[in-house]
Design a protein around this motif. Structure first.
Motif, PDB file in Angstrom:
ATOM      1  N   THR A 113      42.255  28.356  44.564  1.00 35.79           N
ATOM      2  CA  THR A 113      42.594  27.423  45.651  1.00 35.79           C
ATOM      3  C   THR A 113      44.016  26.870  45.505  1.00 35.79           C
ATOM      4  OG1 THR A 113      41.659  25.543  44.453  1.00 35.79           O
ATOM      5  CG2 THR A 113      40.207  26.659  46.014  1.00 35.79           C
ATOM      6  N   GLU A 114      44.596  26.994  44.301  1.00 40.72           N
ATOM      7  CA  GLU A 114      45.976  26.527  44.087  1.00 40.72           C
ATOM      8  C   GLU A 114      46.986  27.445  44.764  1.00 40.72           C
ATOM      9  OE1 GLU A 114      46.776  23.742  42.224  1.00 40.72           O
ATOM     10  OE2 GLU A 114      44.604  23.379  42.036  1.00 40.72           O
ATOM     11  N   SER A 141      24.489  28.486  37.124  1.00 39.33           N
ATOM     12  CA  SER A 141      24.580  29.797  36.472  1.00 39.33           C
ATOM     13  C   SER A 141      25.907  30.520  36.716  1.00 39.33           C
ATOM     14  CB  SER A 141      23.387  30.679  36.854  1.00 39.33           C
ATOM     15  OG  SER A 141      23.135  30.598  38.218  1.00 39.33           O
ATOM     16  N   ASN A 142      26.807  29.927  37.467  1.00 37.00           N
ATOM     17  CA  ASN A 142      28.055  30.635  37.748  1.00 37.00           C
ATOM     18  C   ASN A 142      29.316  29.818  37.439  1.00 37.00           C
ATOM     19  OD1 ASN A 142      26.968  33.196  38.937  1.00 37.00           O
ATOM     20  ND2 ASN A 142      26.043  31.739  40.358  1.00 37.00           N
ATOM     21  N   PRO A 143      29.412  29.245  36.217  1.00 36.04           N
ATOM     22  CA  PRO A 143      30.558  28.383  35.923  1.00 36.04           C
ATOM     23  C   PRO A 143      31.907  29.119  35.925  1.00 36.04           C
ATOM     24  CG  PRO A 143      29.266  28.801  33.925  1.00 36.04           C
ATOM     25  CD  PRO A 143      28.475  29.338  35.083  1.00 36.04           C
ATOM     26  N   ARG A 144      31.908  30.362  35.454  1.00 36.56           N
ATOM     27  CA  ARG A 144      33.204  31.072  35.428  1.00 36.56           C
ATOM     28  C   ARG A 144      33.674  31.420  36.842  1.00 36.56           C
ATOM     29  NH1 ARG A 144      34.809  33.554  30.393  1.00 36.56           N
ATOM     30  NH2 ARG A 144      33.320  32.896  28.830  1.00 36.56           N
ATOM     31  N   SER A 145      32.743  31.797  37.680  1.00 33.07           N
ATOM     32  CA  SER A 145      33.132  32.050  39.076  1.00 33.07           C
ATOM     33  C   SER A 145      33.735  30.788  39.683  1.00 33.07           C
ATOM     34  CB  SER A 145      31.922  32.490  39.914  1.00 33.07           C
ATOM     35  OG  SER A 145      31.668  33.852  39.732  1.00 33.07           O
ATOM     36  N   GLU A 146      33.158  29.639  39.332  1.00 29.98           N
ATOM     37  CA  GLU A 146      33.676  28.377  39.873  1.00 29.98           C
ATOM     38  C   GLU A 146      35.095  28.127  39.368  1.00 29.98           C
ATOM     39  OE1 GLU A 146      31.401  24.823  38.984  1.00 29.98           O
ATOM     40  OE2 GLU A 146      32.432  23.735  40.598  1.00 29.98           O
ATOM     41  N   THR A 147      35.328  28.358  38.071  1.00 31.27           N
ATOM     42  CA  THR A 147      36.668  28.141  37.510  1.00 31.27           C
ATOM     43  C   THR A 147      37.693  29.054  38.187  1.00 31.27           C
ATOM     44  OG1 THR A 147      35.603  27.643  35.417  1.00 31.27           O
ATOM     45  CG2 THR A 147      37.959  28.109  35.335  1.00 31.27           C
ATOM     46  N   ILE A 148      37.314  30.319  38.343  1.00 27.77           N
ATOM     47  CA  ILE A 148      38.235  31.278  38.980  1.00 27.77           C
ATOM     48  C   ILE A 148      38.510  30.859  40.422  1.00 27.77           C
ATOM     49  CG2 ILE A 148      38.395  33.656  39.838  1.00 27.77           C
ATOM     50  CD1 ILE A 148      37.071  34.532  37.211  1.00 27.77           C
TER      51      ILE A 148
END
Ligand code: PLP
Length: 428
Positions: A22-23, A10-17
């Motif tokens: 991390t970069e 349920s949190n794909p955008r949080s994962e992308t951000i």
């Protein structure tokens, strides 16, 4: 496991951000406390008591920015104060009236503060308070407590000072244990070397554990007897009583020499302050020969001074302060009753509390060391459960109520905790 799966899907955008972060940030993080596995939520906006994340979920905010969010997210009086101040210029590179106005408001609330100075954070306030104590006493050692948190450069865990701490000579005693203080004092030339005792009157981040009255009184006596400066870190606890934090509940002869402040007092903007006895604080008077220097480009930042004034003068009235405190006490009592006989223990005081999952009986939780056996898996499950039900609390179970929370939100929160206790009874 199921909750963790739901979290990830349920949190794909949080994962992308998070992955992008991390970069450029170590572990995608710039505030250690905000990280949790597999990645933390990214919030997008906030209003009143509500937070909205980037995947479109709404949360009722029970974290309250670790106490800095006392006013909620959109207190109009504070927003107006910031907007009006911004129209007149952001930074003057000069003195301005806003600083003495806020200083007077703060000083009048804390009878133990004759004079104070502003900083940008509670961490800086701690740094300066220790420096003042060392200069005043001519001594070097700093007595602190295991499990205490006084800012990013002052954490003490497992009897050790963190490698990133400011390089002072620390003596680490046990919270709520006067004998451990006395033993360290004696071992250090009957405090001939101890410049200050630095204590949170309630351990905050370390688990919301109140200092017992006799302990705080004992610290006052120990400090006086050995010419050490007693520093109360009320960065979190200053909200407890509008008339001066936890210390306002102590007899007037048992107050600290220096108090450090932060969080909500800047109206939700970056803020810190340290203040206390005239004789100590006057060391910073620039008219004096050999005055101690204390600088900081943003110490008197226009927006903070304005937001802080509006908050203290117009929003955090004695009536609202008392009501928030009472609400916190009532909520914790209810939660304690519901969780009685389970591994869930709810500690705290007033509007600050912490959920623990431990075999240790509630009344035996007297220092952070008593929580060393806390079940981290269970607290993780609780965190995910609360998020899945729309409640934002800290990963470690920390909760700070804001003025924006309504009675029905507190009741719904209580019901959700009750659901958790029922649905996980076999683990608890
Ligand atoms: N002291 C205490 C008791 C705190 O809880 C904190 C922050 O959580 C600090 C000091 C540090 O304040 P800041 O985060 O503004 O540096």
């Amino acid at each position: 496991d199921q909750l963790a799966e739901v979290y990830k899907t349920s949190n794909p955008r949080s994962e992308t951000i998070y992955n992008a972060a991390t970069e450029v940030l170590p572990g995608g993080n710039t505030r250690s406390v905000l990280f949790y596995h597999p990645y933390p939520l990214s919030m997008k906006s906030a209003e009143g008591s509500r937070l909205k994340d980037v995947d479109g979920h709404d949360y009722v905010d029970f974290l309250g920015e670790y106490t800095a969010g006392l006013y909620g997210h959109s207190e109009q009086i504070i927003i107006n104060a910031i907007t009006e101040a911004a129209k007149k210029g952001l930074s003057f590179g000069s003195q301005h009236e806003g600083e003495s106005v806020l200083a007077a408001l703060v000083g009048n609330r804390f009878p133990s503060i004759d004079l104070l100075r502003f900083t940008n954070s509670g961490t800086e306030a701690t740094l300066m308070a220790i420096s003042a104590a060392k200069a005043y006493t001519g001594k070097k050692k700093v007595l602190v407590f295991d499990g205490a948190y006084h800012g990013g450069a002052f954490t003490f865990k497992g009897g050790k000072s963190s490698p990133v701490n400011a390089p002072h000579e620390y003596l680490i005693a046990k919270f709520n244990d006067l004998d451990s203080v006395k033993a360290l004092m004696q071992a250090n030339g009957n405090a001939g070397h101890v410049a200050c005792i630095l204590v949170e009157p309630m351990i905050g981040s370390g688990g919301a554990i109140p200092g017992e009255r006799a302990f705080l009184e004992g610290l006052r006596k120990a400090a006086t007897a050995s010419d050490a400066v007693l520093i109360f870190d009320e960065v979190m606890t200053s909200r407890m009583h509008q008339g001066g934090g936890i210390q306002s509940q102590l007899p007037s002869d048992l107050r600290p020499d220096i108090t450090t402040l932060g969080k909500y007092i800047g109206g939700g903007m970056s803020f810190g302050a340290f203040g206390g006895k005239r004789a100590i604080m006057e060391l910073f008077d620039p008219r004096r020969p050999n005055a101690l220097s204390h600088a900081g480009t943003f110490n008197n930042n226009v927006l903070t001074m304005s937001a802080g004034r509006a908050g203290l003068e117009e929003v955090f009235t004695p009536r609202r302060a008392a009501r928030l405190h009472d609400r916190g006490e009532a909520l914790r009592r209810t939660l304690q009753r519901l969780s009685h006989g389970t591994l869930m223990k709810v500690t705290g005081y007033g509007s600050i509390m912490c959920f623990h999952f431990t075999q240790t009986a509630l009344e035996k939780i007297r220092s952070p060391g008593d929580l060393s056996e806390d079940d981290k898996v269970l607290s993780g499950v609780f965190h995910l459960f609360m998020l899945a039900n729309g409640y934002y609390v800290a990963r470690r179970g920390f909760v700070a109520l804001s003025l924006a929370l309504q009675e029905d939100e507190l009741e719904a929160f209580t019901r959700t905790v009750q659901d958790f206790l029922q649905s996980h009874s076999q683990l608890l």
